[in-house]
Design a protein around this motif. Structure first.
Motif, short mmCIF file in Angstrom:
data_model
loop_
_atom_site.label_atom_id
_atom_site.label_comp_id
_atom_site.label_asym_id
_atom_site.label_seq_id
_atom_site.Cartn_x
_atom_site.Cartn_y
_atom_site.Cartn_z
N HIS A 1 2.28 -11.26 -10.86
CA HIS A 1 2.20 -10.76 -9.48
C HIS A 1 1.62 -9.34 -9.43
O HIS A 1 2.17 -8.41 -10.03
N GLU B 1 -9.16 -13.15 -10.98
CA GLU B 1 -9.02 -11.72 -10.73
C GLU B 1 -9.65 -10.87 -11.82
O GLU B 1 -9.86 -9.66 -11.64
N ASN C 1 -6.73 -18.40 -6.25
CA ASN C 1 -5.37 -18.35 -5.70
C ASN C 1 -4.82 -19.77 -5.52
O ASN C 1 -5.45 -20.61 -4.89
N GLU D 1 7.56 -14.47 -3.86
CA GLU D 1 6.92 -13.15 -3.79
C GLU D 1 5.44 -13.26 -3.41
O GLU D 1 4.86 -12.31 -2.89
N LYS D 2 4.83 -14.42 -3.69
CA LYS D 2 3.39 -14.59 -3.43
C LYS D 2 3.17 -14.84 -1.94
O LYS D 2 4.06 -15.31 -1.24
N PHE D 3 1.95 -14.56 -1.49
CA PHE D 3 1.69 -14.47 -0.05
C PHE D 3 2.14 -15.71 0.75
O PHE D 3 2.89 -15.58 1.72
N LEU E 1 5.91 -16.41 0.53
CA LEU E 1 6.61 -15.28 1.17
C LEU E 1 6.54 -15.42 2.69
O LEU E 1 7.53 -15.28 3.41
N PRO F 1 4.35 -9.80 6.48
CA PRO F 1 3.70 -8.50 6.30
C PRO F 1 2.26 -8.68 5.83
O PRO F 1 2.00 -9.27 4.79
N ILE F 2 1.32 -8.18 6.62
CA ILE F 2 -0.11 -8.28 6.27
C ILE F 2 -0.55 -6.91 5.76
O ILE F 2 -0.41 -5.90 6.46
N TYR F 3 -1.09 -6.90 4.55
CA TYR F 3 -1.55 -5.63 3.97
C TYR F 3 -2.86 -5.20 4.63
O TYR F 3 -3.84 -5.96 4.64
N ARG G 1 -9.45 -14.77 0.16
CA ARG G 1 -9.10 -15.49 -1.06
C ARG G 1 -9.56 -16.94 -0.92
O ARG G 1 -9.69 -17.46 0.18
N ASN H 1 -6.79 -13.35 4.91
CA ASN H 1 -5.33 -13.47 4.92
C ASN H 1 -4.77 -13.69 6.33
O ASN H 1 -3.82 -14.44 6.52
N ARG I 1 -2.14 -2.55 -0.04
CA ARG I 1 -1.89 -2.48 -1.48
C ARG I 1 -2.92 -1.52 -2.10
O ARG I 1 -4.11 -1.62 -1.75
N HIS J 1 -6.62 -2.71 -3.53
CA HIS J 1 -6.62 -4.10 -3.07
C HIS J 1 -8.02 -4.72 -3.12
O HIS J 1 -8.93 -4.24 -2.44
N TYR K 1 8.26 -3.23 -0.41
CA TYR K 1 7.87 -3.12 0.99
C TYR K 1 8.41 -1.86 1.68
O TYR K 1 8.02 -1.58 2.80
P1 TYD Z 1 -0.95 -12.66 -3.55
O1 TYD Z 1 -0.28 -13.95 -3.23
O2 TYD Z 1 -0.11 -11.53 -4.05
O3 TYD Z 1 -2.13 -13.01 -4.56
P2 TYD Z 1 -3.34 -12.07 -5.15
O4 TYD Z 1 -3.05 -10.65 -4.86
O5 TYD Z 1 -3.26 -12.36 -6.60
O6 TYD Z 1 -4.59 -12.57 -4.50
O7 TYD Z 1 -1.73 -12.12 -2.25
C1 TYD Z 1 -2.73 -12.89 -1.63
C2 TYD Z 1 -3.36 -12.02 -0.58
O8 TYD Z 1 -2.41 -11.72 0.43
C3 TYD Z 1 -3.82 -10.66 -1.12
O9 TYD Z 1 -5.02 -10.27 -0.46
C4 TYD Z 1 -2.69 -9.73 -0.75
C5 TYD Z 1 -2.19 -10.31 0.55
N1 TYD Z 1 -0.75 -10.10 0.84
C6 TYD Z 1 -0.35 -9.58 2.06
O10 TYD Z 1 -1.18 -9.28 2.93
N2 TYD Z 1 0.99 -9.41 2.27
C7 TYD Z 1 1.93 -9.72 1.35
O11 TYD Z 1 3.15 -9.51 1.61
C8 TYD Z 1 1.50 -10.26 0.09
C9 TYD Z 1 2.50 -10.64 -0.97
C10 TYD Z 1 0.15 -10.44 -0.13
#
Ligand code: TYD
Length: 344
Positions: A89, A130, A181, A190-192, A195, A207-209, A216, A251, A275, A278, A334
């Motif tokens: 992760h 990645e 992905n 924990e993965k998007f 989660l 939560p959108i980063y 992806r 996303n 992140r 990112h 978070y």
């Molecule tokens: P993730 O599942 O962590 O896979 P990776 O980073 O290996 O691609 O995340 C997938 C996408 O989603 C990535 O662009 C980060 C984003 N993300 C969010 O926006 N919010 C979140 O809470 C998480 C876990 C990921």
């Protein structure tokens, strides 16, 4: 699917998400014996192997790939190895990079060393798209340079370099896959995607980063496992194979699809701080794998619906996984990402 030419297969990380699905596939394809070596960290769990552990062809060993004694015991008599064992992760790799070097780099080294001594016929190392770093345009080909940009991706690239070096230096028949992905049942929350689903089912926001426009390519876990099986049986030693789905989505689009599938309020999508480092976009060219005869079978719409249905039906599974340790991680990851704005 073709049946296995190997009598005994070692699957490391076989109690993890993709690993446990792969074990089921190998059993369905008629493998005679499987040894699973798994450390059972937070992500790997015997809960992922329900129905598998009763199979007389399966031997489960709890152990660490970075521990030479555990690897020596597990690999005895094995003719092939598939290495799923890894810390996977990205967010955790930003919090604790050293653990990623220990398991992903050193653990792979230990396995390669023992596999060489055991003279296995195939060593498939499961890597990730990645390693290319962000691919802003087009699609990465297997011979493109590796430019990993976070500690997780860097550890996977380093492991690949060791795997390739064992092929060129010692003739270990190494194959490397770089999957995009992956999502589906039994993925740790924990993965998007899991989660987002389990947050919605718990009345919490997604939560959108950052702006959520990072892109992806989303592959259903069964398709990923079939690709690994295909490469294990028919791939060329020393080669790398990209695995993609050609199902690219930003996303935000994934979050909106989940909100719709679960009938949730669109206001439950919340932008939070991005992140660090990112990667904006990943994309791979998977024509080399297609030439072996593989194609994904499950569309994103179908896979997402199946995944949502599974998490709705298996609240017992994911509520057990969202335990105190998960809550501690969640707070840590978070807490610095206070909600920035509602998504419009
Ligand atoms: P993730 O599942 O962590 O896979 P990776 O980073 O290996 O691609 O995340 C997938 C996408 O989603 C990535 O662009 C980060 C984003 N993300 C969010 O926006 N919010 C979140 O809470 C998480 C876990 C990921």
């Amino acid at each position: 699917m073709s049946t296995a030419p190997f009598r005994r297969l070692l699957v490391t990380g076989g109690a993890g998400f993709i690993g446990s699905h792969f074990v089921r596939l190998a059993l369905a394809c008629g493998i005679s014996e499987i040894v699973i070596l798994d450390k059972l960290t937070y992500a790997g769990s015997l809960l992922n192997l329900e129905g598998v552990l009763d199979d007389p062809r399966v031997r489960f060993l709890q152990g660490d790939v970075a521990d030479p004694d555990a690897v020596a015991e597990a690999i005895a008599g094995c003719e092939a190895v598939v290495n799923f064992a890894a810390e996977t992760h990205v967010d955790r790799s930003l919090l604790e990079p050293a653990a990623f070097v220990q398991t992903n780099v050193w653990g792979t080294m230990v396995l390669l060393e023992h596999a060489t001594r055991a003279r296995v016929a195939r060593f498939l190392h499961v890597s990730t798209d990645e390693v290319y770093g962000e691919v802003l345009n087009g699609a990465a080909k297997e011979d493109d340079p590796l430019r990993p940009r976070n500690p997780y991706a860097a550890s996977k690239a380093a492991a690949e370099h060791f795997a390739y070096a064992y092929w060129t230096s010692y003739g270990l028949p190494v194959l490397i896959t770089r999957g995009c992905n992956t999502y589906g049942p039994y993925q740790y929350p924990e993965k998007f995607i899991p989660l987002a689903i389990t947050n919605l089912l718990s009345g919490q926001p997604i939560p959108i980063y950052g702006d959520g426009l990072q892109e992806r390519d989303w592959l259903f876990v069964d398709d990923h496992c079939r690709a690994i099986w295909m490469v294990l049986l028919h791939g060329e030693a020393g080669q790398v194979y990209n695995i993609g789905a050609s199902e690219h989505r930003p996303n935000l689009a994934v979050a909106r699809a989940l909100v719709e599938l679960l009938g949730a309020d669109p206001e439950t999508i919340v932008h939070v701080a991005d992140r660090p480092g990112h990667d904006r976009r990943y994309a791979v060219d998977w024509s080399r794998l297609a030439a072996l005869g593989w194609r994904p079978r499950i569309s994103f719409a179908e896979g997402l619906a199946k995944t949502v249905a599974w998490y709705c039906a298996r609240q017992d599974w994911w509520r057990a996984r969202r335990d105190d340790a998960f809550a501690a991680y969640y707070t840590r990851n978070y807490k610095g990402r206070a909600s920035v704005s509602r998504s419009s």
